[in-house]
Design a protein around this motif. Structure first.
Motif, mmCIF file in Angstrom:
data_model
loop_
_atom_site.group_PDB
_atom_site.id
_atom_site.type_symbol
_atom_site.label_atom_id
_atom_site.label_comp_id
_atom_site.label_asym_id
_atom_site.label_seq_id
_atom_site.Cartn_x
_atom_site.Cartn_y
_atom_site.Cartn_z
ATOM 1 N N ARG A 153 -55.176 -19.686 -2.304
ATOM 2 C CA ARG A 153 -56.240 -18.910 -1.677
ATOM 3 C C ARG A 153 -57.294 -18.456 -2.686
ATOM 4 O O ARG A 153 -58.146 -17.659 -2.380
ATOM 5 C CB ARG A 153 -55.643 -17.694 -0.974
ATOM 6 C CG ARG A 153 -54.813 -18.107 0.240
ATOM 7 C CD ARG A 153 -54.294 -16.921 0.996
ATOM 8 N NE ARG A 153 -53.549 -17.365 2.177
ATOM 9 C CZ ARG A 153 -52.758 -16.570 2.882
ATOM 10 N NH1 ARG A 153 -52.596 -15.322 2.533
ATOM 11 N NH2 ARG A 153 -52.130 -17.028 3.945
ATOM 12 N N CYS A 154 -57.207 -18.960 -3.902
ATOM 13 C CA CYS A 154 -58.183 -18.585 -4.922
ATOM 14 C C CYS A 154 -59.484 -19.359 -4.696
ATOM 15 O O CYS A 154 -59.556 -20.221 -3.824
ATOM 16 C CB CYS A 154 -57.630 -18.894 -6.312
ATOM 17 S SG CYS A 154 -57.199 -20.624 -6.494
ATOM 18 N N ASP A 155 -60.512 -19.051 -5.480
ATOM 19 C CA ASP A 155 -61.769 -19.794 -5.380
ATOM 20 C C ASP A 155 -61.571 -21.173 -6.008
ATOM 21 O O ASP A 155 -61.397 -21.280 -7.223
ATOM 22 C CB ASP A 155 -62.888 -19.036 -6.117
ATOM 23 C CG ASP A 155 -63.275 -17.760 -5.386
ATOM 24 O OD1 ASP A 155 -63.110 -17.737 -4.154
ATOM 25 O OD2 ASP A 155 -63.724 -16.797 -6.038
ATOM 26 N N PRO A 156 -61.607 -22.232 -5.207
ATOM 27 C CA PRO A 156 -61.345 -23.568 -5.759
ATOM 28 C C PRO A 156 -62.505 -24.063 -6.612
ATOM 29 O O PRO A 156 -63.666 -23.872 -6.262
ATOM 30 C CB PRO A 156 -61.167 -24.439 -4.522
ATOM 31 C CG PRO A 156 -61.840 -23.710 -3.416
ATOM 32 C CD PRO A 156 -61.840 -22.259 -3.766
ATOM 33 N N GLU A 157 -62.150 -24.692 -7.728
ATOM 34 C CA GLU A 157 -63.177 -25.208 -8.642
ATOM 35 C C GLU A 157 -63.200 -26.735 -8.659
ATOM 36 O O GLU A 157 -63.867 -27.337 -9.492
ATOM 37 C CB GLU A 157 -62.937 -24.657 -10.056
ATOM 38 C CG GLU A 157 -63.115 -23.155 -10.139
ATOM 39 C CD GLU A 157 -62.933 -22.602 -11.542
ATOM 40 O OE1 GLU A 157 -62.588 -23.390 -12.446
ATOM 41 O OE2 GLU A 157 -63.125 -21.397 -11.726
ATOM 42 N N PHE A 164 -62.478 -28.647 -0.613
ATOM 43 C CA PHE A 164 -62.387 -27.976 -1.906
ATOM 44 C C PHE A 164 -60.917 -27.677 -2.193
ATOM 45 O O PHE A 164 -60.176 -27.253 -1.297
ATOM 46 C CB PHE A 164 -63.193 -26.680 -1.893
ATOM 47 C CG PHE A 164 -64.675 -26.902 -1.751
ATOM 48 C CD1 PHE A 164 -65.464 -27.115 -2.870
ATOM 49 C CD2 PHE A 164 -65.271 -26.908 -0.495
ATOM 50 C CE1 PHE A 164 -66.826 -27.334 -2.750
ATOM 51 C CE2 PHE A 164 -66.636 -27.129 -0.359
ATOM 52 C CZ PHE A 164 -67.416 -27.348 -1.480
ATOM 53 N N CYS A 181 -57.834 -26.329 -5.385
ATOM 54 C CA CYS A 181 -57.590 -25.661 -6.665
ATOM 55 C C CYS A 181 -57.238 -26.721 -7.721
ATOM 56 O O CYS A 181 -57.005 -27.895 -7.399
ATOM 57 C CB CYS A 181 -56.468 -24.641 -6.534
ATOM 58 S SG CYS A 181 -54.851 -25.367 -6.191
ATOM 59 N N ASN A 215 -63.408 -27.354 4.267
ATOM 60 C CA ASN A 215 -61.971 -27.165 4.517
ATOM 61 C C ASN A 215 -61.642 -26.881 5.979
ATOM 62 O O ASN A 215 -60.640 -27.358 6.496
ATOM 63 C CB ASN A 215 -61.437 -26.048 3.621
ATOM 64 C CG ASN A 215 -61.411 -26.455 2.153
ATOM 65 O OD1 ASN A 215 -62.296 -27.182 1.689
ATOM 66 N ND2 ASN A 215 -60.420 -25.997 1.411
#
Length: 349
Positions: A4-8, A17, A19, A56
């Protein structure tokens, strides 16, 4: 993506997108998913436009239309096998786009099972029978009677690749005479092992639907399988607190704290029930002043209605982690069925 983090990272062929951890798994299906860094790699206008028109949520609506209610959806904390097979099932095999693509989850076949006494893995025929309400395994391929019969209503499965030493290692537990019995299995094919895991979840789901008619799916799904709250080594002493402390492997399976001489033992040396504070269960840091015979310095005392249990941890961090795990259980009010479990513990020989 399971995180659930900001995917890079992003799959510029699927329009999703992801992780960094999942980006590595997407590379394993490079014929379908091609990934690049959102920040560091060059992007063409067409690629940016494709990402903008997909994303997503759109991918979820397309590729997760028909996920069976019992099917395990991994998170970023789960093992690589579960996450990779989820990605392959979604994008490579498209299992959840239409039901016809879903193979029947394995209910019969051969698994490598660890021998209880010698630790050797041997091929064993296994059958999961909802009609019999049990998972069975046979020591000989032509045997008529199973070596063990594990009732679905007490069955649990948890992937433990590190502990078992196999990337597809699964720990299966069930209750035998109200004591926990461990079985360690694996299959060389990762998909096959995840299919077995989901077959156990499916059988558990159908059992719970019968046991609790009218229950919402959302209430049953968390009960299908469970991961352990915490595992690791602690030292413990006996009921008189005069014996020397011995190093044991501890597993916190909901309210059952089990200890083993070795992490891969079939049976626990002992089990402790951890109830709630309303029922006079207390967790305290440290040991009583008169305690002797311990090597590790970071103590924990668990007070139950019947006695005190004394443990020590090797580091302060481990002590804090175990304390938090115990405290979480003590703070949680007991359910009616948990009183029945507690009563079994009090009447154990």
């Amino acid at each position: 993506c399971c995180c659930r983090c900001d995917p890079e990272w992003a799959s510029y062929t699927l329009g999703v997108f992801v992780c960094q951890s999942c980006s590595g798994l997407h590379r394993n299906i490079s014929q379908i998913s091609k990934v690049k860094s959102v920040l560091l790699d060059p992007w063409s206008d067409a690629e940016v436009e494709f990402m903008a028109s997909n994303g997503n949520n759109a991918a979820k609506a397309k590729y997760e239309q028909k996920v069976p209610v019992f099917y395990y959806r991994p998170t970023h904390t789960d093992c690589q096998l579960l996450r990779e097979q989820w990605i392959r099932a979604k994008y490579e095999r498209k299992e959840f786009v239409c039901v016809e693509r879903q193979e029947p989850y394995s209910a019969e076949g051969f698994l490598w099972k660890r021998g209880r006494d010698n630790g050797q893995f041997l091929s064993r025929k296994c059958i999961l029978s909802e009609r019999d309400g049990a998972l069975k395994y046979y020591n000989k391929h032509d045997a008529r009677e199973p070596k063990a019969l594990m009732k679905i209503h007490t069955l649990n499965a948890s992937f433990q690749p590190g502990k078992i030493g196999q990337p597809h290692g699964l720990q299966v537990t069930y209750l035998k005479d109200n004591s926990t019995r461990n079985i360690f299995v694996y299959h060389k094919d990762g998909k096959e092992m995840v299919d077995w895991f989901n077959a156990i979840r499916a059988a558990r789901f159908h059992y719970l639907q019968v046991a609790f008619p009218g229950a919402r799916h959302a209430d049953l799904v968390p009960k299908l399988t469970r991961n352990y709250i915490k595992e690791g080594y602690m030292e413990k002493t006996g009921p008189k607190h005069t014996e020397g402390f011995k190093k044991r492997w501890f597993t916190m399976d909901d309210r059952r704290l089990m200890y083993f001489k070795d992490p891969l033992d079939a049976y626990a040396r002992g089990e402790v029930f951890i109830g709630s504070k309303e029922n006079s269960y207390i967790v305290l840091p440290g040991l009583p002043p008169s305690t002797q015979g311990y090597h590790w310095q970071f103590g924990i005392t668990i007070v139950t209605p019947d006695r005190k249990f004394l443990f020590t941890c090797e580091t302060e961090e481990e002590q804090q982690d175990w304390m938090a795990a115990f405290q979480g259980l003590v703070n949680r009010p007991m359910l009616p069925q948990e009183y029945a479990v507690e009563a079994h513990f009090k009447h154990k020989p």
